[in-house]
Design a protein around this motif. Sequence first.
Motif, short mmCIF file in Angstrom:
data_model
loop_
_atom_site.label_atom_id
_atom_site.label_comp_id
_atom_site.label_asym_id
_atom_site.label_seq_id
_atom_site.Cartn_x
_atom_site.Cartn_y
_atom_site.Cartn_z
N LEU A 18 0.86 -1.19 0.00
CA LEU A 18 0.00 0.00 0.00
C LEU A 18 0.89 1.23 0.00
N VAL A 19 0.54 2.20 -0.82
CA VAL A 19 1.30 3.45 -0.87
C VAL A 19 0.37 4.59 -0.50
N MET A 20 0.77 5.38 0.48
CA MET A 20 -0.01 6.55 0.89
C MET A 20 0.18 7.64 -0.17
N VAL A 21 -0.93 8.24 -0.59
CA VAL A 21 -0.86 9.32 -1.58
C VAL A 21 -1.68 10.52 -1.11
N THR A 22 -1.33 11.68 -1.63
CA THR A 22 -2.10 12.89 -1.38
C THR A 22 -3.25 12.89 -2.39
N ALA A 23 -4.48 12.97 -1.92
CA ALA A 23 -5.65 12.88 -2.79
C ALA A 23 -5.65 13.96 -3.88
N ALA A 24 -5.26 15.15 -3.54
CA ALA A 24 -5.31 16.26 -4.50
C ALA A 24 -4.34 16.10 -5.66
N THR A 25 -3.19 15.47 -5.40
CA THR A 25 -2.15 15.39 -6.44
C THR A 25 -1.92 13.97 -6.95
N GLY A 26 -2.31 12.97 -6.16
CA GLY A 26 -2.04 11.59 -6.52
C GLY A 26 -0.59 11.20 -6.33
N ARG A 27 0.19 12.05 -5.70
CA ARG A 27 1.62 11.78 -5.48
C ARG A 27 1.83 11.10 -4.12
#
Length: 69
Positions: free
Chosen positions: A34-43
């Motif tokens: 699982l990779v945590m990402v920032t919802a707004a950027t997908g990064r």
Amino acid sequence: MGRRGGAGLGVCYELYSPAGVEPRALFTRAATTLVMVTAATGRPQRITDELRQVWQPYVEEPVAFTKRG
């Protein structure tokens, strides 16, 4: 939970025969990253120290896989 990286973590699990079934049989071993990402950027977003502390009681050795021929 197995390996933890900067933004990701490994969730490891084993699936066994239902409770009460004898002999107990291991059906499969698996691992999911699982990779945590920032919802707004997908990064990818680094895992915070607070989350690492919350998850610490669940950290174990990753499941061992057999080599495939």
